[in-house]
Every structure is written in structure tokens, then in C-alpha cells.
Design a protein around this motif. Structure first.
Motif, PDB file in Angstrom:
ATOM      1  N   ASP A 180       0.887  -1.196  -0.021  1.00  0.00           N
ATOM      2  CA  ASP A 180       0.229   0.110  -0.134  1.00  0.00           C
ATOM      3  C   ASP A 180       0.838   1.345   0.044  1.00  0.00           C
ATOM      4  OD1 ASP A 180       1.071  -0.321   2.617  1.00  0.00           O
ATOM      5  OD2 ASP A 180      -0.660  -0.496   3.397  1.00  0.00           O
ATOM      6  N   ASP A 181       2.121   1.132  -0.473  1.00  0.00           N
ATOM      7  CA  ASP A 181       3.062   2.220  -0.282  1.00  0.00           C
ATOM      8  C   ASP A 181       3.093   3.016   0.897  1.00  0.00           C
ATOM      9  OD1 ASP A 181       3.776   1.918  -3.207  1.00  0.00           O
ATOM     10  OD2 ASP A 181       1.543   2.268  -3.390  1.00  0.00           O
ATOM     11  N   ARG A 182       2.853   2.160   2.135  1.00  0.00           N
ATOM     12  CA  ARG A 182       3.306   2.756   3.246  1.00  0.00           C
ATOM     13  C   ARG A 182       4.703   2.962   3.659  1.00  0.00           C
ATOM     14  NH1 ARG A 182       1.421  -2.314   4.473  1.00  0.00           N
ATOM     15  NH2 ARG A 182       3.006  -3.630   5.823  1.00  0.00           N
ATOM     16  N   PRO A 183       5.184   3.617   4.628  1.00  0.00           N
ATOM     17  CA  PRO A 183       6.825   3.926   4.688  1.00  0.00           C
ATOM     18  C   PRO A 183       7.377   2.426   4.871  1.00  0.00           C
ATOM     19  CG  PRO A 183       5.580   5.463   6.188  1.00  0.00           C
ATOM     20  CD  PRO A 183       4.467   4.549   5.354  1.00  0.00           C
ATOM     21  N   ARG A 184       8.548   2.023   4.418  1.00  0.00           N
ATOM     22  CA  ARG A 184       8.873   0.984   4.162  1.00  0.00           C
ATOM     23  C   ARG A 184       9.495   0.153   5.274  1.00  0.00           C
ATOM     24  NH1 ARG A 184      14.159   2.756   0.968  1.00  0.00           N
ATOM     25  NH2 ARG A 184      13.507   4.553   2.216  1.00  0.00           N
ATOM     26  N   GLU A 185       9.313  -1.103   5.595  1.00  0.00           N
ATOM     27  CA  GLU A 185       9.610  -1.894   6.764  1.00  0.00           C
ATOM     28  C   GLU A 185      10.756  -2.996   6.405  1.00  0.00           C
ATOM     29  OE1 GLU A 185       5.991  -3.601   7.796  1.00  0.00           O
ATOM     30  OE2 GLU A 185       4.688  -1.939   7.865  1.00  0.00           O
ATOM     31  N   PRO A 186      11.503  -3.646   7.236  1.00  0.00           N
ATOM     32  CA  PRO A 186      12.408  -4.341   6.934  1.00  0.00           C
ATOM     33  C   PRO A 186      12.168  -5.594   6.012  1.00  0.00           C
ATOM     34  CG  PRO A 186      12.613  -3.909   9.184  1.00  0.00           C
ATOM     35  CD  PRO A 186      11.280  -3.171   8.782  1.00  0.00           C
ATOM     36  N   PHE A 187      13.036  -5.875   5.126  1.00  0.00           N
ATOM     37  CA  PHE A 187      12.826  -6.999   4.140  1.00  0.00           C
ATOM     38  C   PHE A 187      12.905  -8.415   4.958  1.00  0.00           C
ATOM     39  CE2 PHE A 187      13.487 -10.221   1.220  1.00  0.00           C
ATOM     40  CZ  PHE A 187      12.839  -9.987  -0.036  1.00  0.00           C
ATOM     41  N   TYR A 188      12.053  -9.140   4.868  1.00  0.00           N
ATOM     42  CA  TYR A 188      12.133 -10.384   5.425  1.00  0.00           C
ATOM     43  C   TYR A 188      11.559 -11.407   4.716  1.00  0.00           C
ATOM     44  CZ  TYR A 188       7.158 -10.786   6.221  1.00  0.00           C
ATOM     45  OH  TYR A 188       5.596 -11.063   6.110  1.00  0.00           O
ATOM     46  N   ALA A 189      11.630 -12.940   4.969  1.00  0.00           N
ATOM     47  CA  ALA A 189      11.231 -13.891   4.199  1.00  0.00           C
ATOM     48  C   ALA A 189      11.276 -15.101   5.253  1.00  0.00           C
ATOM     49  CB  ALA A 189      12.129 -14.493   3.034  1.00  0.00           C
ATOM     50  N   VAL A 190      10.207 -15.816   5.153  1.00  0.00           N
ATOM     51  CA  VAL A 190       9.882 -16.986   5.853  1.00  0.00           C
ATOM     52  C   VAL A 190       9.884 -18.457   4.912  1.00  0.00           C
ATOM     53  CG1 VAL A 190       8.034 -18.254   7.082  1.00  0.00           C
ATOM     54  CG2 VAL A 190       8.328 -15.839   7.331  1.00  0.00           C
ATOM     55  N   ILE A 191      10.855 -19.326   5.627  1.00  0.00           N
ATOM     56  CA  ILE A 191      10.669 -20.671   4.989  1.00  0.00           C
ATOM     57  C   ILE A 191      10.228 -21.794   5.832  1.00  0.00           C
ATOM     58  CG2 ILE A 191      12.855 -20.036   3.177  1.00  0.00           C
ATOM     59  CD1 ILE A 191      14.700 -21.180   5.380  1.00  0.00           C
ATOM     60  N   ASP A 192       9.835 -22.727   4.978  1.00  0.00           N
ATOM     61  CA  ASP A 192       9.096 -23.775   5.890  1.00  0.00           C
ATOM     62  C   ASP A 192      10.447 -24.912   6.442  1.00  0.00           C
ATOM     63  OD1 ASP A 192       9.567 -26.116   3.996  1.00  0.00           O
ATOM     64  OD2 ASP A 192       8.308 -24.780   2.793  1.00  0.00           O
ATOM     65  N   LEU A 193       9.744 -25.765   7.250  1.00  0.00           N
ATOM     66  CA  LEU A 193      10.817 -26.678   7.829  1.00  0.00           C
ATOM     67  C   LEU A 193      11.640 -27.618   6.965  1.00  0.00           C
ATOM     68  CD1 LEU A 193       9.140 -27.379  11.378  1.00  0.00           C
ATOM     69  CD2 LEU A 193      11.029 -25.541  10.865  1.00  0.00           C
ATOM     70  N   ASP A 194      10.808 -28.018   5.924  1.00  0.00           N
ATOM     71  CA  ASP A 194      11.614 -28.852   4.921  1.00  0.00           C
ATOM     72  C   ASP A 194      12.431 -28.248   4.171  1.00  0.00           C
ATOM     73  OD1 ASP A 194      10.071 -30.972   5.778  1.00  0.00           O
ATOM     74  OD2 ASP A 194       8.491 -30.862   4.329  1.00  0.00           O
ATOM     75  N   THR A 195      12.264 -27.041   3.811  1.00  0.00           N
ATOM     76  CA  THR A 195      12.903 -26.213   2.784  1.00  0.00           C
ATOM     77  C   THR A 195      14.311 -25.735   3.881  1.00  0.00           C
ATOM     78  OG1 THR A 195      11.204 -25.421   1.725  1.00  0.00           O
ATOM     79  CG2 THR A 195      13.199 -24.192   1.510  1.00  0.00           C
ATOM     80  N   PHE A 196      13.973 -25.333   5.222  1.00  0.00           N
ATOM     81  CA  PHE A 196      15.096 -25.065   5.815  1.00  0.00           C
ATOM     82  C   PHE A 196      15.942 -25.991   6.032  1.00  0.00           C
ATOM     83  CE2 PHE A 196      16.120 -25.918  10.479  1.00  0.00           C
ATOM     84  CZ  PHE A 196      17.057 -24.960  10.716  1.00  0.00           C
ATOM     85  N   ALA A 197      15.506 -27.511   6.209  1.00  0.00           N
ATOM     86  CA  ALA A 197      16.437 -28.625   6.228  1.00  0.00           C
ATOM     87  C   ALA A 197      17.208 -29.103   5.165  1.00  0.00           C
ATOM     88  CB  ALA A 197      15.582 -29.698   6.797  1.00  0.00           C
ATOM     89  N   GLU A 198      16.877 -28.466   3.963  1.00  0.00           N
ATOM     90  CA  GLU A 198      17.536 -28.718   2.495  1.00  0.00           C
ATOM     91  C   GLU A 198      19.181 -28.489   2.689  1.00  0.00           C
ATOM     92  OE1 GLU A 198      15.273 -26.529  -0.240  1.00  0.00           O
ATOM     93  OE2 GLU A 198      13.856 -28.517  -0.252  1.00  0.00           O
ATOM     94  N   GLU A 199      20.119 -29.200   2.015  1.00  0.00           N
ATOM     95  CA  GLU A 199      21.290 -28.890   2.129  1.00  0.00           C
ATOM     96  C   GLU A 199      21.969 -28.016   1.575  1.00  0.00           C
ATOM     97  OE1 GLU A 199      22.687 -33.173   1.127  1.00  0.00           O
ATOM     98  OE2 GLU A 199      23.092 -32.097  -1.087  1.00  0.00           O
ATOM     99  N   ASP A 200      21.127 -27.455   0.690  1.00  0.00           N
ATOM    100  CA  ASP A 200      21.704 -26.168   0.000  1.00  0.00           C
ATOM    101  C   ASP A 200      20.551 -24.828   0.420  1.00  0.00           C
ATOM    102  OD1 ASP A 200      23.136 -27.804  -1.432  1.00  0.00           O
ATOM    103  OD2 ASP A 200      22.361 -27.783  -3.300  1.00  0.00           O
ATOM    104  N   THR A 201      20.321 -24.889   1.622  1.00  0.00           N
ATOM    105  CA  THR A 201      19.704 -23.769   2.180  1.00  0.00           C
ATOM    106  C   THR A 201      20.813 -22.973   3.186  1.00  0.00           C
ATOM    107  OG1 THR A 201      17.619 -24.444   2.067  1.00  0.00           O
ATOM    108  CG2 THR A 201      17.861 -22.732   3.672  1.00  0.00           C
ATOM    109  N   ILE A 202      21.525 -22.265   2.895  1.00  0.00           N
ATOM    110  CA  ILE A 202      22.721 -21.813   3.601  1.00  0.00           C
ATOM    111  C   ILE A 202      22.646 -20.309   3.946  1.00  0.00           C
ATOM    112  CG2 ILE A 202      24.179 -23.590   2.511  1.00  0.00           C
ATOM    113  CD1 ILE A 202      25.357 -21.218   0.938  1.00  0.00           C
ATOM    114  N   LEU A 203      23.586 -19.645   4.887  1.00  0.00           N
ATOM    115  CA  LEU A 203      23.750 -18.515   5.034  1.00  0.00           C
ATOM    116  C   LEU A 203      25.187 -18.268   4.494  1.00  0.00           C
ATOM    117  CD1 LEU A 203      22.911 -15.787   6.414  1.00  0.00           C
ATOM    118  CD2 LEU A 203      24.193 -16.427   8.207  1.00  0.00           C
TER     119      LEU A 203
END
Lengths: 506, 88
Positions: free
Chosen positions: A418-441
Motif C-alpha cells: 500500500d506504499d506505506r513507509p518501508r519496513e525491514p525486508f524479510y522472508a519465511v521458509i518452512d521446515l522442509d526447505t530449511f532442512a535442505e542441504e543447499d539452504t545456507i547463510l
């Protein structure tokens, strides 16, 4: 009633007409989001083989974003139009699921009833006969009605090519653009010339299909229409009902066109409503066909360092002083003082603050992978970092109530819905995706520190998903119970603002 | 200390724009700005619209050694609609 034109045949023909229009219109919405096409392993501006924009963006990396390339199409043309790539993608997925289902039913019944014999040529004679028909059409003539039994050889060849070659090629190149498939079967994507090869071929098939539709519809009205229209509407061969069939066909075409346009305006009238409806529907397809595919870039050598792209687009530029003074301060000191906080947001309050050196002390994961943006660009890089499972393991066992992992950034969203003032960028991942070996920081790209514009000094990589899940400039990573409690409740900044799906596997 | 990767530093500048209120107006204004931004060394732009405010904030990210040209922005906005760049 003629048994050659049973009800199921006429119904599937009409359904195909409705769905192919939805597919084309939503495809144009997606193309308008990045109106350029490449054959290369990167998408450097100026190296495209075709573009539908006058904008000329420089090749300098990290200054211009791919969102600057997005064009706006009218809702009369695209589904839904007006720069809605997320909803365009969902409509494409919705339409293709029904289109494939309709196609499977059609082909099954075609073979079950024996009607395939009048479409699929069974003699090589079809080629010289088709050539004769072609010559008549080229001379603006019309073959005699006796040529049609019920289709002439040229129709047989064309229909066979469209149904059994072009349509499957559409599907094969379409799924080649899914990150879930690319990260699991990278050889398959490479076979099509990589992500850009598949995207360009998909476009060419769209042009061929559009050309076929124009020719097909045109010839229906120009060549023995008194037969064609009666076949399509009544399944009959009695041309006495031609006038009735003509009126019905015109009324149906007008109704379908109004329906297509109506879908656009229904979508634009309440975009979150459309998102909810479409994502719930298409999630069925993702669950059945894609969710079980686990990335294995780190164990395969399909893509090597030789495949690394020279150019890498970005969406969103690095944080500036008004966004994150702490990120700016850390950057000025060579990332001294930069921290990533891991925490449990489900109730225990556990947290741990880590430096880049702490991250590097953890077991390392490294692989070559292709990053794809939902807009269509791609770039291949070697990413090195620490698995999220190892990182979050520093807090101990997964909390019992944790159902997702939320990552947020020092940077702000590029845009709110709605073009309101910006908020921090974020993303959510589910537990299966989190556990994938190519999910890294990740903290390195191509063996060097990650450049600022690509997420320095640490960013998330979720190789089974499109780029909007790969948070840059990571600030915190936390266990959460439910993504509905954060942001606008759709599971990420791009889900909230661009109405992408929480599940970014295609 | 990590190795420095050379690249353009990015800075941001805020402008105030009257007449941009709805989502569609934001998109229209951005389309016009993006037609000219690359030639000016300007990149990402974001409108922030606050209910009841006289004007929207336009945040422009650009190369740190670039001073955004207000006249270019003013003309681009004016060509897209009844959008006016306000004085600071």
C-alpha cells in the motif's frame, strides 16, 4: 449428431480456448516484468537477443535494479496487467494446471474412442497432400470440401504438431524454469540451454502457438465455415444450422473475451483476495510435483565454476544510512561489528549473536547454483557459507512450537503493497526447505566476499526457491510459530507486497 | 577484516512529491522516472505514502558521487501526471 464430434470433444475444445487465452495473457504479464530475452548464462543489459523496451540500462552492477526494467501492460491485454508479476505468475500456474488436465482428458479420450486416426497421419502420403493444400491456400484458394475427412492433410499435420509436439514443449520448457527442478535436476535445465534458454524457447513456442491460433481461427471462418461452425457447436454435419451456429460462436467468443478481461479487473479489485484464491489452488500442484524435490547442487558437478555468470542483476540496492546506520558503520570498518542474531521467537527467548568470524568457524558448504528471479533473470555463482541447520543448531534443538524460520534484513523493503513507509525486508521458509542441504547463510560468492549489492556480508541462499526468499544483508534468523503473525501475514516481503507465493519452488 | 570488493557506493536522497497518493499513481510516476533514471546514475526509487500527509516521500538510491538532478525528476513526474516536486 455426428460421432466424429462428440460432446467431450467440443467441450474440451472450448475449455482449451478459454485456458489458452488465460495462459497467453498471464504469460505476457510475466514477460512485461522483464521484457528482454537472452540465450546466455547471464542477463547483462545489452546482450539480449530480443527486447520489448526502449529502456537501456547500463551494465554497471549494483546501481540499477531489474525492477527498473518492469513495464506496465493494460488489463485489457494482460492478466491481470499493471505490473503484477506475482498475480500473473499465479494465474499462469492456475491456468496451466487446468490446461494440462484438460489436455490429458482430451488425449485419453482421443485414443480411447479411436478418433486419433483422423488427426495423426498414418501414411507418408500426408506430406505431398499437405503440400498441395498449402499451394491452394497460398494462391488464396480453398480446397474442395472433399479434401476434409473431416480434416485435410495440412490440418492433420498441424494439429498433430500442436497437440503432440508444441504443447509438450511448452510444458517441458516451462517446468525447466522452476528452481525446485533446477536445483534437483540441473542437467535437465542445462539441456534446454540453462534458464535463459528455456525462457527464450518458451517465448518462441508462445509465438508459434499465437500464430497457430490466429491462423486456425481465421481459417475456421474463411474455409467452409458452414461446416466448421456446425461441427464445433452442434457436433452435426447438417449445414442447415449454420446461421444458428455462427451466432452462437460469435456470442461465445465475445463472452470468453469479456471473461478474460473480467478476470483482470476482478484480480485488480482486491489483489490479496485473488492471491489467496490462486495460491491455495496452485499450492496443490506444488505439493504434488515439486515439494519432494530436494536440491543437491553440492553433490553434483553439472554446473561448475566454468558456468559462472559475468553479470548478476539485483532487486533492491544495499541499505543506506537512513535505512540502517549499523550496517553502514560495519561496512566502513570492513564488517567489524557486523552481527547476525539467531533467536527463538516461539517463547523461550533464547538468542545468540554471531560475527562473520563465528560463521566462518562453522562447517562450510559450497556449490555452484543458478539464482533465478521471479521476473525472469538468472545468474550462476559459486556460493559458500554455513547450512542454516548448523547455524540454528547453535541454539539447541528446534523448539517444539517452531514451524517456520524467519530471516530479516538490515535493508528495507523496496516497496510495500500500500506504499506505506518501508519496513525491514524479510522472508519465511518452512521446515522442509530449511532442512535442505543447499539452504545456507552464504558469506562468499565466487570465492570472494559477497559484494554489497548482492547481500554483503551475509545472505541467505535457498536454492530450491526463487530469489525472493534469499534475504540479503541478513540481520536476524529466528524460529517462529506462524508467519501470519509477521508483516502482512503472507510469509515475506515479496509475498506481502508483490503477492508472490510462500512456496517459491516455481 | 574481509577483502574489499570494489563497486559503486550507493547513497539515497529524499524528495517530496505532491499528487502521488494511490498505488496506480505510484506505478505511473515510477514508470516515468525509470525511463530517465539510468542516464542520470540513479537506480531504485520508492514512494512512501502516508495517510493525510501533504506529499509523498520519494526515496531515490543512486551512486554516491551523483547529485540527483531535481529538474530531471520534476520533468519526468510532470510528464506522467499531475505530480509536483515540492521544494525541500
Amino acid at each position: 449428431m455426428n460421432p466424429d464430434f462428440p460432446f467431450w470433444l467440443r467441450a474440451s475444445h472450448l475449455i482449451n480456448f478459454v485456458l489458452i487465452g488465460m495462459l497467453l495473457r498471464s504469460g505476457w504479464e510475466m514477460l512485461s516484468s522483464l521484457p528482454r530475452l537472452w540465450w546466455r548464462k547471464d542477463c547483462a543489459p545489452g546482450t539480449e537477443w530480443l527486447r520489448f523496451t526502449k529502456r537501456k540500462l547500463p551494465k554497471e552492477e549494483g546501481v540499477y535494479t531489474s525492477l527498473m526494467d518492469e513495464k506496465s501492460l493494460s488489463p485489457l491485454v494482460a492478466l491481470p496487467g499493471r505490473e503484477n508479476i506475482g498475480l500473473g505468475r499465479h494465474w499462469h500456474g492456475f491456468s496451466v494446471m487446468l490446461w494440462v488436465l484438460n489436455g490429458v482428458v482430451y488425449v485419453t479420450l482421443l485414443f480411447a474412442t479411436g478418433l486419433w486416426r483422423r488427426i495423426i497421419p498414418t501414411s507418408w502420403d500426408v506430406f505431398p497432400q499437405a503440400w498441395e493444400s498449402m499451394k491452394i491456400y497460398a494462391g488464396f484458394g480453398v480446397p474442395d470440401i472433399s479434401h476434409y475427412t473431416p480434416y485435410d492433410p495440412l490440418q492433420m499435420l498441424t494439429y498433430t504438431a500442436v497437440i503432440f509436439i508444441l504443447a509438450p514443449l511448452f510444458i517441458l520448457t516451462g517446468i525447466a524454469m522452476a528452481p525446485a527442478i533446477r536445483s534437483r535436476y540441473p542437467w535437465y535445465v542445462k539441456f534446454w540451454g540453462g534458464h535463459q534458454g528455456a525462457r527464450s524457447l518458451h517465448f518462441i513456442f508462445m509465438v508459434l502457438m499465437s500464430g497457430f491460433i490466429v491462423m486456425h481461427v481465421g481459417l475456421v471462418f474463411l474455409v467452409h465455415r458452414e461446416h466448421n461452425l456446425v461441427h464445433m457447436v452442434f457436433g452435426d454435419v447438417d449445414t442447415a444450422r449454420y446461421a444458428q451456429a455462427f451466432v452462437i460462436i460469435i456470442a461465445v467468443i465475445v463472452a470468453v473475451v469479456l471473461f478474460w478481461i473480467g478476470l483482470s479487473y476482478w484480480t485488480l479489485a482486491d489483489r490479496p483476495r485473488a492471491h489467496k484464491f490462486l495460491v491455495n489452488f496452485t499450492e496443490v500442484g506444488r505439493k504434488i510435483f515439486l515439494n519432494w524435490m530436494r536440491p543437491r547442487n553440492s553433490r553434483l558437478d553439472t554446473y561448475t565454476d566454468d558456468d559462472i555468470s559475468e553479470f548478476h542483476w539485483t532487486n533492491g540496492l544495499p541499505p543506506t544510512d537512513e535505512e540502517s546506520p549499523e550496517w553502514i558503520a560495519a561496512r566502513e570498518k570492513g564488517w567489524e561489528g557486523y552481527t547476525v542474531t539467531i533467536m527463538d521467537d516461539t517463547g523461550s527467548g533464547k538468542e545468540k549473536v554471531l560475527t562473520i568470524e563465528d560463521l566462518k568457524a562453522l562447517p562450510q558448504q559450497s556449490y555452484v547454483a543458478t539464482h533465478t528471479c521471479m521476473q525472469g533473470w538468472s545468474a550462476t555463482s559459486r556460493w559458500t557459507g554455513v547450512k542454516l541447520t548448523d547455524l540454528m543448531g547453535l541454539l539447541g534443538d528446534k523448539p517444539a512450537d517452531a514451524n517456520y524460520v524467519l530471516v530479516d534484513s538490515y535493508g528495507l523493503a523496496q516497496k510495500m503493497i500500500d506504499d506505506r513507509p518501508r519496513e525491514p525486508f524479510y522472508a519465511v521458509i518452512d521446515l522442509d526447505t530449511f532442512a535442505e542441504e543447499d539452504t545456507i547463510l552464504a558469506y562468499e560468492r565466487n570465492g570472494k566476499p559477497i559484494p554489497d549489492y548482492l547481500g554483503a556480508p551475509a545472505r541467505v541462499r535457498v536454492e530450491s526457491n526463487h530469489g525472493y526468499k534469499h534475504v540479503k544483508w541478513v540481520k536476524t534468523i529466528r524460529w517462529i510459530k506462524d508467519y501470519a503473525d509477521y508483516g502482512d501475514g503472507r510469509g515475506g516481503t515479496r509475498e506481502d507486497s508483490a503477492l508472490q507465493a510462500l512456496n517459491g519452488r516455481i | 577484516m574481509q577483502e574489499e570488493v570494489p563497486m559503486a557506493d550507493i547513497d539515497s536522497t529524499r524528495f517530496r512529491v505532491a499528487g502521488v497518493r494511490t498505488t496506480q499513481e505510484v506505478k505511473t510516476a515510477l514508470q516515468s522516472l525509470y525511463d530517465v533514471f539510468a542516464d542520470q546514475g540513479m537506480g531504485q526509487a520508492t514512494f512512501e505514502v502516508t495517510d493525510g500527509a501533504e506529499a509523498a516521500d520519494l526515496w531515490v538510491k543512486h551512486k554516491a558521487d551523483v547529485v540527483p538532478d531535481r529538474e530531471v525528476i520534476r520533468k519526468a513526474l510532470a510528464s506522467a501526471g499531475d505530480f509536483r516536486l515540492l521544494d525541500d
